[in-house]
Design a protein around this motif. Structure first.
Motif, PDB file in Angstrom:
ATOM      1  N   GLY A   1     -19.599  -2.208   0.562  1.00  0.00           N
ATOM      2  CA  GLY A   1     -18.476  -1.804  -0.274  1.00  0.00           C
ATOM      3  C   GLY A   1     -18.182  -0.333  -0.094  1.00  0.00           C
ATOM      4  N   SER A   2     -17.786   0.324  -1.165  1.00  0.00           N
ATOM      5  CA  SER A   2     -17.533   1.761  -1.162  1.00  0.00           C
ATOM      6  C   SER A   2     -18.386   2.393  -2.260  1.00  0.00           C
ATOM      7  N   PRO A   3     -18.372   3.718  -2.411  1.00  0.00           N
ATOM      8  CA  PRO A   3     -19.233   4.338  -3.431  1.00  0.00           C
ATOM      9  C   PRO A   3     -19.003   3.843  -4.854  1.00  0.00           C
ATOM     10  N   ASN A   4     -17.790   3.322  -5.163  1.00  0.00           N
ATOM     11  CA  ASN A   4     -17.558   2.833  -6.530  1.00  0.00           C
ATOM     12  C   ASN A   4     -17.926   1.364  -6.693  1.00  0.00           C
ATOM     13  N   GLY A   5     -18.543   0.758  -5.666  1.00  0.00           N
ATOM     14  CA  GLY A   5     -19.018  -0.610  -5.784  1.00  0.00           C
ATOM     15  C   GLY A   5     -17.979  -1.675  -5.534  1.00  0.00           C
ATOM     16  N   SER A   6     -16.820  -1.306  -5.011  1.00  0.00           N
ATOM     17  CA  SER A   6     -15.769  -2.277  -4.720  1.00  0.00           C
ATOM     18  C   SER A   6     -15.104  -1.889  -3.408  1.00  0.00           C
ATOM     19  N   VAL A   7     -14.020  -2.571  -3.060  1.00  0.00           N
ATOM     20  CA  VAL A   7     -13.238  -2.165  -1.896  1.00  0.00           C
ATOM     21  C   VAL A   7     -12.586  -0.823  -2.213  1.00  0.00           C
ATOM     22  N   GLY A   8     -12.733   0.139  -1.304  1.00  0.00           N
ATOM     23  CA  GLY A   8     -12.210   1.476  -1.549  1.00  0.00           C
ATOM     24  C   GLY A   8     -10.835   1.689  -0.945  1.00  0.00           C
ATOM     25  N   GLU A   9     -10.230   2.807  -1.278  1.00  0.00           N
ATOM     26  CA  GLU A   9      -8.949   3.211  -0.704  1.00  0.00           C
ATOM     27  C   GLU A   9      -9.075   4.635  -0.183  1.00  0.00           C
ATOM     28  N   THR A  10      -8.361   4.909   0.896  1.00  0.00           N
ATOM     29  CA  THR A  10      -8.415   6.230   1.499  1.00  0.00           C
ATOM     30  C   THR A  10      -7.064   6.564   2.107  1.00  0.00           C
ATOM     31  N   PHE A  11      -6.799   7.856   2.267  1.00  0.00           N
ATOM     32  CA  PHE A  11      -5.568   8.294   2.922  1.00  0.00           C
ATOM     33  C   PHE A  11      -5.800   8.610   4.396  1.00  0.00           C
TER      34      PHE A  11
ATOM     35  N   ARG B   1      -2.638  -8.806   3.275  1.00  0.00           N
ATOM     36  CA  ARG B   1      -1.554  -8.027   3.883  1.00  0.00           C
ATOM     37  C   ARG B   1      -1.856  -6.537   3.895  1.00  0.00           C
ATOM     38  N   SER B   2      -3.051  -6.178   3.492  1.00  0.00           N
ATOM     39  CA  SER B   2      -3.406  -4.763   3.420  1.00  0.00           C
ATOM     40  C   SER B   2      -3.684  -4.201   4.809  1.00  0.00           C
ATOM     41  N   VAL B   3      -3.580  -2.897   4.922  1.00  0.00           N
ATOM     42  CA  VAL B   3      -3.927  -2.178   6.150  1.00  0.00           C
ATOM     43  C   VAL B   3      -5.312  -1.573   5.940  1.00  0.00           C
ATOM     44  N   TRP B   4      -6.216  -1.801   6.912  1.00  0.00           N
ATOM     45  CA  TRP B   4      -7.620  -1.458   6.733  1.00  0.00           C
ATOM     46  C   TRP B   4      -8.067  -0.364   7.693  1.00  0.00           C
ATOM     47  N   ALA B   5      -8.959   0.473   7.208  1.00  0.00           N
ATOM     48  CA  ALA B   5      -9.622   1.453   8.073  1.00  0.00           C
ATOM     49  C   ALA B   5     -10.762   0.748   8.800  1.00  0.00           C
ATOM     50  N   ILE B   6     -10.831   0.913  10.118  1.00  0.00           N
ATOM     51  CA  ILE B   6     -11.872   0.269  10.925  1.00  0.00           C
ATOM     52  C   ILE B   6     -12.424   1.274  11.924  1.00  0.00           C
TER      53      ILE B   6
ATOM     54  N   VAL C   1      -6.937   2.028  12.403  1.00  0.00           N
ATOM     55  CA  VAL C   1      -6.517   1.155  11.312  1.00  0.00           C
ATOM     56  C   VAL C   1      -6.197  -0.229  11.867  1.00  0.00           C
ATOM     57  N   TYR C   2      -6.313  -1.218  10.980  1.00  0.00           N
ATOM     58  CA  TYR C   2      -6.015  -2.612  11.329  1.00  0.00           C
ATOM     59  C   TYR C   2      -4.838  -3.047  10.469  1.00  0.00           C
ATOM     60  N   HIS C   3      -3.692  -3.325  11.121  1.00  0.00           N
ATOM     61  CA  HIS C   3      -2.477  -3.731  10.413  1.00  0.00           C
ATOM     62  C   HIS C   3      -2.202  -5.202  10.731  1.00  0.00           C
ATOM     63  N   PRO C   4      -2.422  -6.131   9.762  1.00  0.00           N
ATOM     64  CA  PRO C   4      -2.260  -7.561  10.056  1.00  0.00           C
ATOM     65  C   PRO C   4      -0.826  -7.962  10.363  1.00  0.00           C
ATOM     66  N   GLY C   5       0.140  -7.106  10.027  1.00  0.00           N
ATOM     67  CA  GLY C   5       1.536  -7.433  10.294  1.00  0.00           C
ATOM     68  C   GLY C   5       2.021  -6.966  11.654  1.00  0.00           C
ATOM     69  N   LEU C   6       1.183  -6.260  12.381  1.00  0.00           N
ATOM     70  CA  LEU C   6       1.562  -5.743  13.706  1.00  0.00           C
ATOM     71  C   LEU C   6       0.634  -6.361  14.746  1.00  0.00           C
ATOM     72  N   ARG C   7       0.940  -7.576  15.150  1.00  0.00           N
ATOM     73  CA  ARG C   7       0.068  -8.318  16.064  1.00  0.00           C
ATOM     74  C   ARG C   7       0.393  -8.079  17.533  1.00  0.00           C
TER      75      ARG C   7
ATOM     76  N   ASN D   1       3.394   2.739   9.048  1.00  0.00           N
ATOM     77  CA  ASN D   1       4.179   3.434   8.022  1.00  0.00           C
ATOM     78  C   ASN D   1       3.356   3.809   6.796  1.00  0.00           C
ATOM     79  N   THR D   2       2.389   2.964   6.444  1.00  0.00           N
ATOM     80  CA  THR D   2       1.631   3.219   5.225  1.00  0.00           C
ATOM     81  C   THR D   2       0.709   4.420   5.387  1.00  0.00           C
ATOM     82  N   ARG D   3       0.410   5.063   4.275  1.00  0.00           N
ATOM     83  CA  ARG D   3      -0.522   6.193   4.284  1.00  0.00           C
ATOM     84  C   ARG D   3      -1.674   5.961   3.307  1.00  0.00           C
ATOM     85  N   LYS D   4      -1.857   4.715   2.910  1.00  0.00           N
ATOM     86  CA  LYS D   4      -2.990   4.365   2.056  1.00  0.00           C
ATOM     87  C   LYS D   4      -3.675   3.152   2.679  1.00  0.00           C
ATOM     88  N   PHE D   5      -4.971   3.265   2.907  1.00  0.00           N
ATOM     89  CA  PHE D   5      -5.709   2.232   3.624  1.00  0.00           C
ATOM     90  C   PHE D   5      -6.895   1.759   2.788  1.00  0.00           C
TER      91      PHE D   5
END
Length: 319
Positions: free
Chosen positions: A229-239, A278-283, A291-297, A309-313
């Motif tokens: 997970g992330s330091p808060n014990g769940s899925v985290g968010e980052t810029f 549909r989220s964009v993920w940091a990998i 980043v991993y963008h599921p909408g850009l295959r 385009n997004t700035r939150k991952f």
């Protein structure tokens, strides 16, 4: 503050989470009838002068429509008495507890049908033999008695409360409390019509016990991956995916690569995995954080941060 000290601070602040265990719940759920919030709202929503003004206005409208003074008064009294009669019938709550208990169980079963899990955690269990259960049903009694060793047979005892909602449109407010063998409680609430309100609570119970919690371990063809997970014990968010990669290193892990992200997603949110959605993920990709963008295959969902385009991952760490 240097990076080493910052990393130590994050690790010290990160809570320890344990995956949800099985929850065998006593099948009988007693309900307490709460305050009539509808009647309370009606009693205090108007002052006496406001109430009298409304009644006078209605009487005036009836007389303008052709009713005489006594006829208008009789009509107002009849309407008022009819409303009170309907309210009294609604407030009898006859068999409401049975309806709430059984719709909760049926809605919960429907969630398990719609979202299959490999290891169902929430089950309702009778603590009495089947003959006692049938006898209670035939005698129109609540099913079962609690033996002295109840918590050796089940993990939770449940009870609930219900009351007419203050909006006075037929909704009820319902709460369910699960009391564990350690004395701690889990509480769930819903608001809606009696026939559907328990679907809200069933959904929250399902999510509480079945959603992936960190840390959890998955096995891929003999290889073990622990989701931190992330330091808060769940899925985290980052810029910035580089910040996420640095956080994972502080936690003793790393970001998943694209293949790992997809394999973990295949397990789903209810079977120990984390769905991509549909989220964009940091990998991670080699020494880079992408980043991993599921909408850009086309040609690949793996992109540099500048290509999306997004700035939150979203991110989570593994090891």
């Amino acid at each position: 503050m240097n990076l080493k000290a910052l990393g130590l601070l994050i690790l010290m602040a990160a809570p320890t989470f344990v995956s949800a265990k099985s929850a065998n719940i006593w099948s009988s759920i007693p309900f307490i009838r709460g305050a009539d919030l509808c009647q309370y709202q009606q009693a205090y929503s108007q002052t006496r002068s406001e109430y009298m003004h409304d009644m006078t206005s209605m009487a005036s409208e009836l007389m303008q429509a052709g009713a005489k003074g006594k006829e208008a008064l009789d009509m107002l009294l009849a309407f008022d008495a009819l409303y009170d009669k309907n309210l009294r019938l609604a407030m009898q709550y006859k068999y409401m507890d049975v309806t709430l208990e059984n719709t909760l169980k049926s809605y919960l079963d429907s969630y398990y049908t719609s979202y299959p899990v490999r290891d169902r955690k929430v089950r309702f269990r009778h603590m009495n033999d089947i003959r006692s259960v049938i006898r209670a049903i035939n005698n129109n009694q609540r099913i079962g008695n609690m033996p002295a060793d109840s918590y050796e047979l089940v993990d939770y005892i449940a009870y609930g409360s219900y009351s007419l909602a203050p909006n006075c449109n037929g909704n009820i407010q319902v709460t369910i409390t699960l009391v564990g063998s350690d004395g701690f409680t889990k509480n769930f609430a819903g608001l809606g019509k009696p026939s559907v309100v328990m679907s809200q609570i069933a959904s929250r119970i399902f999510e509480e016990f079945e959603r992936t919690k960190f840390p959890t371990t998955l096995n891929f063809n003999g290889r073990t991956i622990t989701l931190l997970g992330s330091p808060n014990g769940s899925v985290g968010e980052t810029f910035n995916p580089n910040d996420a990669a640095r956080t994972c290193r502080y936690m003793g892990g790393r970001l998943p690569n694209s293949n790992e992200l997809e394999m973990i997603s295949a397990y789903g949110d209810w079977n120990g995995g984390i769905g991509i959605g549909r989220s964009v993920w940091a990998i991670s990709s080699g020494s880079e954080a992408l980043v991993y963008h599921p909408g850009l295959r086309n040609p690949s969902p793996v992109r540099r941060m500048s290509e999306v385009n997004t700035r939150k991952f979203k991110y989570y760490c593994i090891k």
